[in-house]
Enzyme design. Structure first.
Site, PDB file in Angstrom:
ATOM      1  N   TYR A 139       0.863  -1.180   0.000  1.00 40.37           N
ATOM      2  CA  TYR A 139       0.000   0.000   0.000  1.00 40.37           C
ATOM      3  C   TYR A 139       0.901   1.232   0.000  1.00 40.37           C
ATOM      4  O   TYR A 139       1.234   1.788   1.039  1.00 40.37           O
ATOM      5  CB  TYR A 139      -0.889   0.037   1.241  1.00 40.37           C
ATOM      6  CG  TYR A 139      -1.984  -0.991   1.310  1.00 40.37           C
ATOM      7  CD1 TYR A 139      -2.291  -1.835   0.260  1.00 40.37           C
ATOM      8  CD2 TYR A 139      -2.746  -1.119   2.479  1.00 40.37           C
ATOM      9  CE1 TYR A 139      -3.308  -2.773   0.348  1.00 40.37           C
ATOM     10  CE2 TYR A 139      -3.774  -2.057   2.577  1.00 40.37           C
ATOM     11  CZ  TYR A 139      -4.043  -2.880   1.518  1.00 40.37           C
ATOM     12  OH  TYR A 139      -5.038  -3.804   1.624  1.00 40.37           O
ATOM     13  N   GLY A 164     -18.016  -2.288  -2.907  1.00 36.54           N
ATOM     14  CA  GLY A 164     -18.611  -3.360  -3.703  1.00 36.54           C
ATOM     15  C   GLY A 164     -17.896  -3.572  -5.017  1.00 36.54           C
ATOM     16  O   GLY A 164     -16.663  -3.670  -5.070  1.00 36.54           O
TER      17      GLY A 164
END
Length: 300
Positions: free
Chosen positions: A67, A220
Site C-alpha cells: 500500500y 462493492g
C-alpha cells in the site's frame, strides 16, 4: 460518541479486537493501484486520523507494504501513529503480491517471503507481526501449501504471531490449517459481491472459529475506485429509515452476517471515519435483512 466496541469483539488467536477496525489503503491516495484518486493527505493529518480512530475504540488496523503511492506508505503512517500512541493496537499486514519501487506488481516465491516479512517488520517498527495474511495471487485453484508453509516456519521462528489467508477458497483454508493455525480470512465480500456465501466460505470460517474480514464491503463492485452514489434503492430506503448513510447500511449488513465477521473500512475523511465506526451500532431489522437478502435465512 460511537465506539468501535459497539459491534462487539472477536479474538484473532489470543488477540481480542473490536469488530470495527480500520483499513489503511486509502491513506496513500490509492495504494492498490499505485496512483491516486486525489492527493494523499498530509502525514500529520494521517497520523491524526489514525489517532482519532484509536480514540474511538479502533484497535485493529489492516495494512500492507504494497500500500504505497509515489508520496505515501501506509506502513510508515501506521508506524508513526503507533509511535505516539499508548494503547494496544493489533496490526494485520499481508505478503504474497509485492510492488517494486516503480509500482510494478510481482508475485513472491516462497523463498522470498522471509525478506518481505522482514521488510514489513522494518516499516512497522516491530520485532514480531501481530497478524500476517498470505494473499493468494495465483490461479484460483492453485495450491498455497508451499507459500503458507514458509510463513508457518517464520511463525515458529517468532517473526509472526498469527497467520491468515486472503483471496482464497474453502479448499485453501483446509490446506493451510493442515500446516498451521489460521485465525482470519480476508476476501472481497458485500451486498454486491457474495461469492464467499456461494462457496460457503463465510459459514466455514464461523464454524471453525476463524474471523472473516471483508474488503470492499462498502465500495462493492467499484472495488479500489471507492464508493459512488448509492444505486440500490433498498439500501437508500433503509438508510433513510435509520437516519444513516448507505455506507453505514452496507457495513451493518456485513456485521450482521455473524459474530466472526469483522469490518475494516478505510477512509481519509474524519467525518466518514466517525460514520464507519458508528455503523457498528446500527441494528437492521429481520425485515430489512430479508429485503437485502439475508444469506443466513437463505441457508436455513
Amino acid at each position: 460518541m460511537s465506539s468501535a466496541a459497539d459491534a462487539g469483539t472477536w479474538k484473532l488467536g489470543d488477540l481480542e479486537v473490536n469488530r470495527v477496525g480500520y483499513g489503511t489503503m486509502r491513506l496513500t491516495g490509492n495504494g492498490m493501484l499505485g496512483n491516486s484518486d486525489g492527493p494523499p493527505i498530509d502525514r500529520r493529518a494521517a497520523v491524526g486520523l489514525l489517532h482519532r480512530a484509536f480514540e474511538q475504540g479502533v484497535n485493529h488496523v489492516d495494512t500492507a507494504a504494497f500500500y504505497f503511492s509515489p508520496l505515501r506508505s501506509a506502513n510508515e503512517l501506521v508506524s508513526r501513529a503507533l509511535g505516539t500512541w499508548r494503547g494496544d493496537v493489533v496490526v494485520a499486514t499481508k505478503v504474497g503480491p509485492w510492488r517494486d519501487p516503480s509500482g510494478e506488481w510481482h508475485t513472491a516465491r516462497p523463498e522470498q517471503l522471509r525478506g518481505h516479512v522482514e521488510e514489513n517488520l522494518r516499516q512497522l517498527g516491530r520485532d514480531c507481526l501481530d497478524v500476517l495474511y498470505l494473499r493468494h495471487n495465483g490461479p484460483g485453484t492453485a495450491s498455497i501449501a508451499e507459500h503458507f508453509g514458509a510463513l508457518a516456519e517464520l511463525r515458529e521462528a517468532g517473526l509472526v504471531r498469527h497467520l491468515g489467508l486472503s483471496n482464497v477458497r474453502p479448499a485453501h483454508v483446509a490446506e493451510a490449517r493442515a500446516i498451521a493455525p489460521v485465525v482470519c480470512v480476508q476476501n472481497s465480500y458485500g451486498l454486491d459481491s457474495r461469492r464467499a456465501d456461494e462457496s460457503g466460505l463465510v459459514d466455514l470460517c464461523g464454524e471453525q472459529g476463524i474471523a472473516f474480514v471483508p474488503f470492499f464491503a462498502v465500495s462493492g463492485l467499484r472495488r479500489e475506485a471507492g464508493a459512488g452514489l448509492e444505486q440500490d434503492a433498498r439500501v437508500r430506503a433503509i438508510a433513510r429509515a435509520h437516519g444513516a448513510t448507505p455506507a453505514q447500511v452496507r457495513l451493518a449488513w456485513t456485521l450482521h452476517r455473524g459474530p466472526h465477521v469483522l469490518a475494516i473500512p478505510g477512509t481519509a475523511n474524519p467525518a466518514h471515519l466517525a460514520e464507519n465506526i458508528a455503523a457498528g451500532a446500527l441494528r437492521l431489522t429481520p425485515e430489512e435483512l430479508a429485503l437485502l437478502g439475508d444469506p443466513r435465512a437463505d441457508a436455513a
